[in-house]
Design an enzyme around this catalytic site. Structure first.
Site, PDB file in Angstrom:
ATOM      1  N   ASP A 190       0.853  -1.171   0.000  1.00  0.00           N
ATOM      2  CA  ASP A 190       0.000   0.000   0.000  1.00  0.00           C
ATOM      3  C   ASP A 190       0.904   1.241   0.000  1.00  0.00           C
ATOM      4  O   ASP A 190       2.103   1.148   0.262  1.00  0.00           O
ATOM      5  CB  ASP A 190      -0.892  -0.049   1.241  1.00  0.00           C
ATOM      6  N   ASP A 244      -0.228   5.214   0.986  1.00  0.00           N
ATOM      7  CA  ASP A 244      -0.484   6.125   2.111  1.00  0.00           C
ATOM      8  C   ASP A 244      -0.619   5.340   3.413  1.00  0.00           C
ATOM      9  O   ASP A 244      -1.385   4.383   3.500  1.00  0.00           O
ATOM     10  CB  ASP A 244      -1.773   6.913   1.862  1.00  0.00           C
ATOM     11  N   ASP A 286      -2.136  -0.477   5.893  1.00  0.00           N
ATOM     12  CA  ASP A 286      -2.402   0.109   7.209  1.00  0.00           C
ATOM     13  C   ASP A 286      -3.873   0.283   7.541  1.00  0.00           C
ATOM     14  O   ASP A 286      -4.225   0.505   8.698  1.00  0.00           O
ATOM     15  CB  ASP A 286      -1.752   1.499   7.291  1.00  0.00           C
TER      16      ASP A 286
END
Length: 245
Positions: free
Chosen positions: A16, A18, A192
């Site tokens: 991922d 961000d 996240d």
């Protein structure tokens, strides 16, 4: 929960962006990429035979900008758009977003702290600078979806993503794993947000490992406490002593 293991040449890595490779910023355009990230990804991609991809809600243009000059295999906009190795591209047709924008624009006019991020296959409504508006944002998005069949909402960290129903990071990872150079490898995915749980489920189903960055319940088997620890893991593997020959 275990720490992320060091990868071998038998792994495929999905990352991922961000909140994983880069710290989350107050505005999508304000993100800063650590200067060591791009060279480390280049080294690690070479070690993995090109089996390193970004799986993100961001657009292709965003990722290519932030990781310039790298152009890695990419599942952008939560898997709505693909870029595989060898120039193979794919994705879902761009939906008609006019009904969605017509519903959301009045609220954006009233609340300048809100940010609308337009993408090729959807839009993201960010309320990070106005968290007290979460309920109003959700109500507006639900109303917008009622005007636009075939779209769905994906809740992230202070963001509501309106996207085509169906594609997600898990499906993207599973699709990538059927193509070279990913096929036959052990998938690893780091993310996240709750939007990354589909990806964690996919790699587990394929015998791989999910890495959760930060706190929260998760299907991932490993965890990094924050983006710094995740980047240090990447930097360690990209160092001359970091990976087995």
């Amino acid at each position: 929960m275990q720490k992320p293991p060091l990868l071998t040449a038998r792994h495929a890595l999905f990352l991922d962006f961000d909140g994983t490779l880069a710290d989350i910023a107050s505005h999508p355009d304000a993100v800063q990429v650590h200067p060591g990230v791009v060279p480390a990804l280049r080294t690690l991609s070479g070690y993995l035979g090109g089996a390193l991809a970004i799986a993100t809600g961001r657009t292709r243009a965003d990722i290519d900008h932030f990781l310039n000059p790298l152009q890695l295999p990419l599942a952008s906009e939560h898997g709505a758009q693909y870029r595989l190795a060898g120039g193979v591209e794919g994705g879902v047709p761009a939906p008609d977003l006019a009904p969605v924008l017509a519903v959301l624009q009045p609220m954006l006019d009233r609340h300048p702290a809100l940010v609308l991020e337009r993408k090729s296959a959807g839009v993201a409504l960010h309320y990070r600078q106005a968290p007290e508006l979460e309920a109003r944002c959700r109500a507006a998005v639900d109303h917008a979806l009622a005007q636009a069949p075939g779209l769905e909402v994906l809740q992230g960290k202070c963001v509501l993503e309106i996207k085509p129903a169906g594609p997600d990071k898990g499906r993207a990872i599973a699709d990538f794993m059927r193509h070279a150079p990913f096929a036959g490898r052990i998938p690893v995915f780091a993310g996240d947000d709750v939007t990354d749980e589909h990806g964690f489920a996919a790699v587990r189903a394929l015998g791989g490992i999910g890495i959760k960055v930060g706190p929260g319940d998760t299907q991932a088997q490993a965890r990094c406490t924050d983006t710094t620890e995740l980047r240090e893991w990447i930097f360690q593997m990209a160092s001359p002593q970091g990976l087995p020959a």
